[in-house]
Design a protein around this motif. Structure first.
Motif, PDB file in Angstrom:
ATOM      1  N   ALA A   9       9.243  42.176  32.396  1.00  0.00           N
ATOM      2  CA  ALA A   9      10.524  41.637  32.854  1.00  0.00           C
ATOM      3  C   ALA A   9      10.437  40.143  33.151  1.00  0.00           C
ATOM      4  O   ALA A   9      11.382  39.397  32.893  1.00  0.00           O
ATOM      5  CB  ALA A   9      11.007  42.398  34.089  1.00  0.00           C
ATOM      6  N   HIS A  10       9.297  39.696  33.655  1.00  0.00           N
ATOM      7  CA  HIS A  10       9.138  38.272  33.932  1.00  0.00           C
ATOM      8  C   HIS A  10       9.082  37.460  32.641  1.00  0.00           C
ATOM      9  O   HIS A  10       9.614  36.345  32.581  1.00  0.00           O
ATOM     10  CB  HIS A  10       7.888  38.019  34.772  1.00  0.00           C
ATOM     11  CG  HIS A  10       8.051  38.420  36.191  1.00  0.00           C
ATOM     12  ND1 HIS A  10       6.983  38.660  37.025  1.00  0.00           N
ATOM     13  CD2 HIS A  10       9.152  38.636  36.954  1.00  0.00           C
ATOM     14  CE1 HIS A  10       7.416  38.995  38.222  1.00  0.00           C
ATOM     15  NE2 HIS A  10       8.738  38.992  38.200  1.00  0.00           N
ATOM     16  N   LYS A  13      12.640  37.090  31.358  1.00  0.00           N
ATOM     17  CA  LYS A  13      13.369  36.103  32.162  1.00  0.00           C
ATOM     18  C   LYS A  13      12.884  34.688  31.838  1.00  0.00           C
ATOM     19  O   LYS A  13      13.684  33.758  31.735  1.00  0.00           O
ATOM     20  CB  LYS A  13      13.171  36.415  33.645  1.00  0.00           C
ATOM     21  CG  LYS A  13      14.084  35.675  34.573  1.00  0.00           C
ATOM     22  CD  LYS A  13      15.518  36.106  34.468  1.00  0.00           C
ATOM     23  CE  LYS A  13      15.736  37.393  35.218  1.00  0.00           C
ATOM     24  NZ  LYS A  13      17.144  37.775  35.316  1.00  0.00           N
ATOM     25  N   GLN A  16      14.381  33.659  28.428  1.00  0.00           N
ATOM     26  CA  GLN A  16      15.789  33.293  28.569  1.00  0.00           C
ATOM     27  C   GLN A  16      15.943  31.964  29.298  1.00  0.00           C
ATOM     28  O   GLN A  16      16.826  31.174  28.966  1.00  0.00           O
ATOM     29  CB  GLN A  16      16.552  34.394  29.307  1.00  0.00           C
ATOM     30  CG  GLN A  16      16.872  35.567  28.450  1.00  0.00           C
ATOM     31  CD  GLN A  16      17.743  35.171  27.268  1.00  0.00           C
ATOM     32  OE1 GLN A  16      18.801  34.568  27.412  1.00  0.00           O
ATOM     33  NE2 GLN A  16      17.291  35.504  26.080  1.00  0.00           N
ATOM     34  N   HIS A  80      16.261  43.912  23.344  1.00  0.00           N
ATOM     35  CA  HIS A  80      15.959  42.526  23.699  1.00  0.00           C
ATOM     36  C   HIS A  80      15.652  41.715  22.441  1.00  0.00           C
ATOM     37  O   HIS A  80      16.074  40.561  22.324  1.00  0.00           O
ATOM     38  CB  HIS A  80      14.807  42.468  24.690  1.00  0.00           C
ATOM     39  CG  HIS A  80      15.085  43.243  25.940  1.00  0.00           C
ATOM     40  ND1 HIS A  80      15.982  42.826  26.896  1.00  0.00           N
ATOM     41  CD2 HIS A  80      14.615  44.439  26.366  1.00  0.00           C
ATOM     42  CE1 HIS A  80      16.041  43.712  27.869  1.00  0.00           C
ATOM     43  NE2 HIS A  80      15.219  44.705  27.575  1.00  0.00           N
ATOM     44  N   ASN A 121      22.410  36.055  31.612  1.00  0.00           N
ATOM     45  CA  ASN A 121      21.211  36.895  31.622  1.00  0.00           C
ATOM     46  C   ASN A 121      20.245  36.442  32.716  1.00  0.00           C
ATOM     47  O   ASN A 121      19.731  37.261  33.477  1.00  0.00           O
ATOM     48  CB  ASN A 121      20.535  36.862  30.256  1.00  0.00           C
ATOM     49  CG  ASN A 121      19.514  37.956  30.084  1.00  0.00           C
ATOM     50  OD1 ASN A 121      18.941  38.440  31.041  1.00  0.00           O
ATOM     51  ND2 ASN A 121      19.286  38.333  28.849  1.00  0.00           N
ATOM     52  N   GLY A 125      21.442  38.937  35.302  1.00  0.00           N
ATOM     53  CA  GLY A 125      20.620  40.036  34.808  1.00  0.00           C
ATOM     54  C   GLY A 125      21.333  40.913  33.792  1.00  0.00           C
ATOM     55  O   GLY A 125      20.919  42.037  33.540  1.00  0.00           O
ATOM     56  N   CYS A 127      22.443  41.398  29.911  1.00  0.00           N
ATOM     57  CA  CYS A 127      22.126  40.969  28.547  1.00  0.00           C
ATOM     58  C   CYS A 127      23.246  41.433  27.612  1.00  0.00           C
ATOM     59  O   CYS A 127      23.334  42.615  27.274  1.00  0.00           O
ATOM     60  CB  CYS A 127      20.786  41.560  28.119  1.00  0.00           C
ATOM     61  SG  CYS A 127      20.358  41.216  26.402  1.00  0.00           S
ATOM     62  N   ARG A 152      20.310  47.641  33.954  1.00  0.00           N
ATOM     63  CA  ARG A 152      19.120  47.921  33.141  1.00  0.00           C
ATOM     64  C   ARG A 152      19.430  49.042  32.157  1.00  0.00           C
ATOM     65  O   ARG A 152      20.179  49.943  32.424  1.00  0.00           O
ATOM     66  CB  ARG A 152      17.952  48.349  34.026  1.00  0.00           C
ATOM     67  CG  ARG A 152      17.421  47.210  34.866  1.00  0.00           C
ATOM     68  CD  ARG A 152      16.076  47.522  35.470  1.00  0.00           C
ATOM     69  NE  ARG A 152      15.228  48.117  34.497  1.00  0.00           N
ATOM     70  CZ  ARG A 152      14.497  49.203  34.731  1.00  0.00           C
ATOM     71  NH1 ARG A 152      14.509  49.776  35.889  1.00  0.00           N
ATOM     72  NH2 ARG A 152      13.738  49.706  33.782  1.00  0.00           N
TER      73      ARG A 152
END
Length: 156
Positions: A9-10, A13, A16, A80, A121, A125, A127, A152
């Motif tokens: 997840a990091h 992020k 993005q 993604h 995003n 959070g 997308c 999510r």
């Protein structure tokens, strides 16, 4: 035994955030070449995730320096990658408009769309490209995944 897909997840992020910064700078400094570079980086990330320039910088600089640690979560990486592909398509189309036509306004409009969606995003959070992927899955145009009830999404 069924393997549950995971994503960092990091890293998502961070990727993005890179798009947000590069596209924002391209607009503020009137540097369409940054749009092309960002579009190519997104295309590479979508087509060959292991060769992603964002992933490389994240792992080799950000994680090694201890600024972020990987945060693996159960999630399907396909939506993604699809979203990266959509962003790449918009930015590469914008680059064509910048460098091969005189339609620079249309190029900046496509670029700003990517900027706004990347900002949503990063800060909210959500997308949008992932949402499109899930709806295409519902209509049988992409592999089907299920929604888990929040922002999510998870693969089945």
């Amino acid at each position: 035994m069924l393997s549950i897909p995971r994503v960092d997840a990091h890293m998502l992020k961070f990727s993005q955030s890179c798009v947000l910064v590069l596209v924002g700078l391209s607009f503020l400094l009137n540097l369409p070449i940054l749009v092309l570079i960002t579009g190519l980086a997104l295309a590479l990330s979508a087509i060959f995730p292991a060769a992603s320039p964002f992933k490389f910088v994240y792992r080799q600089v950000i994680v090694r320096a201890g600024w972020l640690k990987p945060r693996l979560v159960e999630d399907d990486p396909a939506p993604h990658r699809f979203a990266q592909g959509v962003g790449a398509t918009f930015l590469l189309a914008a680059s064509i408009l910048f460098f091969l036509t005189s339609a620079t306004l249309a190029g900046w409009i496509l670029t700003i769309i990517v900027f706004v969606l990347a900002a949503i995003n990063v800060f909210v959070g959500f997308c949008a490209g992932c949402l499109v992927y899930y709806y295409l899955g519902r209509w049988g145009l992409m592999p089907r995944v299920r929604y888990d009830g929040g922002f999510r999404w998870r693969g089945v």
